[in-house]
Design a protein around this motif. Sequence first.
Motif, PDB file in Angstrom:
ATOM      1  N   LEU A  82      13.149  36.603 -10.785  1.00  0.00           N
ATOM      2  CA  LEU A  82      12.807  36.090 -10.480  1.00  0.00           C
ATOM      3  C   LEU A  82      12.435  35.022  -9.833  1.00  0.00           C
ATOM      4  O   LEU A  82      11.531  36.015  -9.366  1.00  0.00           O
ATOM      5  CB  LEU A  82      14.017  35.875  -9.692  1.00  0.00           C
ATOM      6  N   HIS A  83      12.591  33.704  -8.808  1.00  0.00           N
ATOM      7  CA  HIS A  83      11.410  33.538  -8.475  1.00  0.00           C
ATOM      8  C   HIS A  83      11.758  33.534  -7.290  1.00  0.00           C
ATOM      9  O   HIS A  83      13.373  33.776  -6.708  1.00  0.00           O
ATOM     10  CB  HIS A  83      11.905  31.591  -8.854  1.00  0.00           C
ATOM     11  N   ASP A  84      10.426  33.034  -6.478  1.00  0.00           N
ATOM     12  CA  ASP A  84      11.099  33.086  -4.856  1.00  0.00           C
ATOM     13  C   ASP A  84      12.268  32.174  -4.638  1.00  0.00           C
ATOM     14  O   ASP A  84      12.806  32.427  -3.472  1.00  0.00           O
ATOM     15  CB  ASP A  84       9.770  33.222  -3.897  1.00  0.00           C
ATOM     16  N   ALA A  85      11.473  31.218  -5.135  1.00  0.00           N
ATOM     17  CA  ALA A  85      13.172  29.599  -4.522  1.00  0.00           C
ATOM     18  C   ALA A  85      14.311  30.125  -4.803  1.00  0.00           C
ATOM     19  O   ALA A  85      15.384  29.855  -4.080  1.00  0.00           O
ATOM     20  CB  ALA A  85      12.465  28.278  -5.447  1.00  0.00           C
ATOM     21  N   GLU A  86      14.786  30.981  -6.022  1.00  0.00           N
ATOM     22  CA  GLU A  86      15.646  31.648  -6.040  1.00  0.00           C
ATOM     23  C   GLU A  86      15.845  32.354  -5.166  1.00  0.00           C
ATOM     24  O   GLU A  86      17.386  32.097  -5.181  1.00  0.00           O
ATOM     25  CB  GLU A  86      15.668  31.850  -7.620  1.00  0.00           C
ATOM     26  N   ALA A  87      15.489  33.033  -4.542  1.00  0.00           N
ATOM     27  CA  ALA A  87      15.634  34.259  -3.699  1.00  0.00           C
ATOM     28  C   ALA A  87      16.678  33.051  -2.543  1.00  0.00           C
ATOM     29  O   ALA A  87      17.583  34.285  -2.050  1.00  0.00           O
ATOM     30  CB  ALA A  87      14.775  35.533  -3.834  1.00  0.00           C
ATOM     31  N   LYS A  88      15.617  33.142  -2.156  1.00  0.00           N
ATOM     32  CA  LYS A  88      16.343  32.332  -0.876  1.00  0.00           C
ATOM     33  C   LYS A  88      17.273  31.395  -0.943  1.00  0.00           C
ATOM     34  O   LYS A  88      17.971  31.432  -0.153  1.00  0.00           O
ATOM     35  CB  LYS A  88      14.900  30.667  -1.209  1.00  0.00           C
ATOM     36  N   ILE A  89      17.675  30.510  -1.871  1.00  0.00           N
ATOM     37  CA  ILE A  89      18.497  29.815  -2.525  1.00  0.00           C
ATOM     38  C   ILE A  89      19.844  31.250  -2.134  1.00  0.00           C
ATOM     39  O   ILE A  89      20.659  30.622  -1.164  1.00  0.00           O
ATOM     40  CB  ILE A  89      18.838  28.805  -3.952  1.00  0.00           C
ATOM     41  N   ALA A  90      19.680  32.072  -2.838  1.00  0.00           N
ATOM     42  CA  ALA A  90      20.842  33.361  -3.242  1.00  0.00           C
ATOM     43  C   ALA A  90      20.733  34.061  -1.314  1.00  0.00           C
ATOM     44  O   ALA A  90      22.249  34.471  -1.177  1.00  0.00           O
ATOM     45  CB  ALA A  90      20.227  34.621  -3.912  1.00  0.00           C
ATOM     46  N   LEU A  91      19.807  33.768  -1.139  1.00  0.00           N
ATOM     47  CA  LEU A  91      19.903  34.428   0.338  1.00  0.00           C
ATOM     48  C   LEU A  91      20.975  33.778   1.194  1.00  0.00           C
ATOM     49  O   LEU A  91      21.635  33.951   2.586  1.00  0.00           O
ATOM     50  CB  LEU A  91      18.553  34.042   1.016  1.00  0.00           C
ATOM     51  N   ASN A  92      21.204  32.621   0.712  1.00  0.00           N
ATOM     52  CA  ASN A  92      21.665  31.216   2.194  1.00  0.00           C
ATOM     53  C   ASN A  92      22.900  31.574   1.620  1.00  0.00           C
ATOM     54  O   ASN A  92      23.758  30.342   2.097  1.00  0.00           O
ATOM     55  CB  ASN A  92      20.688  29.755   2.109  1.00  0.00           C
ATOM     56  N   GLY A  93      22.879  32.338  -0.346  1.00  0.00           N
ATOM     57  CA  GLY A  93      24.562  31.409  -0.980  1.00  0.00           C
ATOM     58  C   GLY A  93      24.508  29.155  -0.902  1.00  0.00           C
ATOM     59  O   GLY A  93      25.132  29.014  -1.287  1.00  0.00           O
ATOM     60  N   GLY A  94      23.715  29.482  -1.752  1.00  0.00           N
ATOM     61  CA  GLY A  94      23.166  28.216  -1.983  1.00  0.00           C
ATOM     62  C   GLY A  94      24.197  28.494  -3.841  1.00  0.00           C
ATOM     63  O   GLY A  94      24.112  29.408  -4.040  1.00  0.00           O
ATOM     64  N   GLU A  95      24.196  27.415  -4.352  1.00  0.00           N
ATOM     65  CA  GLU A  95      24.526  26.819  -5.396  1.00  0.00           C
ATOM     66  C   GLU A  95      23.400  27.618  -6.609  1.00  0.00           C
ATOM     67  O   GLU A  95      22.023  27.732  -6.159  1.00  0.00           O
ATOM     68  CB  GLU A  95      24.660  25.097  -5.299  1.00  0.00           C
ATOM     69  N   PRO A  96      23.927  28.413  -7.226  1.00  0.00           N
ATOM     70  CA  PRO A  96      25.040  28.536  -8.086  1.00  0.00           C
ATOM     71  C   PRO A  96      26.270  29.721  -6.992  1.00  0.00           C
ATOM     72  O   PRO A  96      26.995  30.177  -8.095  1.00  0.00           O
ATOM     73  CB  PRO A  96      25.379  28.462  -8.752  1.00  0.00           C
ATOM     74  N   PHE A  97      25.856  30.657  -5.852  1.00  0.00           N
ATOM     75  CA  PHE A  97      25.939  31.518  -5.256  1.00  0.00           C
ATOM     76  C   PHE A  97      27.600  31.354  -4.830  1.00  0.00           C
ATOM     77  O   PHE A  97      27.034  29.983  -3.780  1.00  0.00           O
ATOM     78  CB  PHE A  97      25.612  32.091  -4.751  1.00  0.00           C
ATOM     79  N   GLN A  98      28.410  31.503  -4.487  1.00  0.00           N
ATOM     80  CA  GLN A  98      29.880  31.329  -3.547  1.00  0.00           C
ATOM     81  C   GLN A  98      29.132  32.525  -2.170  1.00  0.00           C
ATOM     82  O   GLN A  98      30.010  31.468  -0.746  1.00  0.00           O
ATOM     83  CB  GLN A  98      30.683  32.237  -4.171  1.00  0.00           C
ATOM     84  N   GLU A 235      11.684  25.255   3.222  1.00  0.00           N
ATOM     85  CA  GLU A 235      13.456  25.170   2.421  1.00  0.00           C
ATOM     86  C   GLU A 235      13.423  26.391   1.120  1.00  0.00           C
ATOM     87  O   GLU A 235      14.644  27.075   0.966  1.00  0.00           O
ATOM     88  CB  GLU A 235      13.533  23.533   1.623  1.00  0.00           C
ATOM     89  N   PHE A 236      12.532  26.411   0.294  1.00  0.00           N
ATOM     90  CA  PHE A 236      12.150  27.230  -0.951  1.00  0.00           C
ATOM     91  C   PHE A 236      11.514  28.415  -0.995  1.00  0.00           C
ATOM     92  O   PHE A 236      11.835  29.520  -1.891  1.00  0.00           O
ATOM     93  CB  PHE A 236      11.946  26.563  -2.574  1.00  0.00           C
ATOM     94  N   GLY A 237      11.107  28.608  -0.245  1.00  0.00           N
ATOM     95  CA  GLY A 237      10.031  30.120   0.505  1.00  0.00           C
ATOM     96  C   GLY A 237       8.668  29.774  -0.478  1.00  0.00           C
ATOM     97  O   GLY A 237       8.742  30.946  -0.979  1.00  0.00           O
ATOM     98  N   THR A 238       8.699  28.673  -1.137  1.00  0.00           N
ATOM     99  CA  THR A 238       7.639  28.404  -2.545  1.00  0.00           C
ATOM    100  C   THR A 238       5.832  27.970  -1.548  1.00  0.00           C
ATOM    101  O   THR A 238       5.765  28.242   0.228  1.00  0.00           O
ATOM    102  CB  THR A 238       7.277  27.472  -2.879  1.00  0.00           C
ATOM    103  N   GLY A 239       4.639  28.354  -2.324  1.00  0.00           N
ATOM    104  CA  GLY A 239       3.722  28.363  -1.587  1.00  0.00           C
ATOM    105  C   GLY A 239       3.002  27.319  -1.708  1.00  0.00           C
ATOM    106  O   GLY A 239       3.502  26.185  -2.538  1.00  0.00           O
ATOM    107  N   THR A 240       2.053  27.115  -1.527  1.00  0.00           N
ATOM    108  CA  THR A 240       0.597  26.048  -0.995  1.00  0.00           C
ATOM    109  C   THR A 240      -0.240  26.290  -2.562  1.00  0.00           C
ATOM    110  O   THR A 240      -0.355  27.526  -2.261  1.00  0.00           O
ATOM    111  CB  THR A 240       0.098  25.573  -0.401  1.00  0.00           C
TER     112      THR A 240
END
Length: 327
Positions: A82-98, A235-240
């Motif tokens: 999975l992408h780091d950005a997807e993991a960050k969204i999941a940790l915060n319970g953002g869409e598509p996660f309830q 916002e997403f835990g991405t890098g530069t």
Amino acid sequence: MKLTTLKAAACVAFTASAAFAEPVNLTLSGGNPGGLWSLLGAGIDRATKADDADSVVTYQATGGGFANIGLLGKDRTDLGLLHDAEAKIALNGGEPFQEPIENMRAIGYMYNWAPMHFFLDRGLAKKYDIDSLDDIVDSGAPLRIGINRSGNITSNVALFMLEEAGVTEDVISADGGQFVRAGANEQADLIQDGRLDMITNGIFINHSSFRAVDENSDVVLLGVPAEIVEATNEEFGTGTMTIPSGSYSNLETDVTTSALGALLVATEDMSEETAYSLTGSLVKNIDEVRAVHNSMKQLSPELLATPSVLPFHPGAERAYREADLIK
């Protein structure tokens, strides 16, 4: 890559201790069949087999990172890419996660060099004096902007970065433009056919879809203001990452942007010994993973051990400490 004498000695000691690990038998959820993640699955399997011929990492194709997080959250797979950005969204319970998904533990980074690209037709860039994302909002340009399909993390990131630059769907519509949902290869076809003016995606420099655009369309790569990169990474835990000048035909200056990375992830229910054995095999046999595709040549033990938005699995952490990759 050259190791110091101390690190080399630590790796030798680690190799000796890990040689007695039990074979692993794991299921890895990845992405589309034939894509890079399926190749990574094969490389991970070969890395474990190099230590024990009885080890098996079975790859299963899925819808990608969000789907794999759902499987991990329900303990329906042993490993997921999975992408780091997807993991960050999941940790915060953002869409598509309830609700937040909190049982994920990192085994290691597989890559962190998938920078966000924003290509614009060069004629329109000159006509409306657009050099950077933040030039679009006041330009009045009626841009048809390609955004990846919903469910692909690059669509989330692209929309966020554009919004940070003031480029919303309302602004684009008022100027006579629109957002168009299309996958990477489809975007390349649409801009070549003149049905898109701008495309967005976060994949490797000179990915085949980008090469097609660069070779068959007259485009420029837009700059990204530093504050937008910073906000995106927060916002997403991405890098530069910097896309060097000369990477594309009309790119005369470096472009610094946010970059996605891919993680190999287990759950907290994986035993420490299994995670330790798996991680040790990846560290020692990293060439098996590097060999799956030219884009993976940069993979190193140090990158595997790079901290991410997820905590390391205790077994992975132990393996990295014994290899002197983390303190």
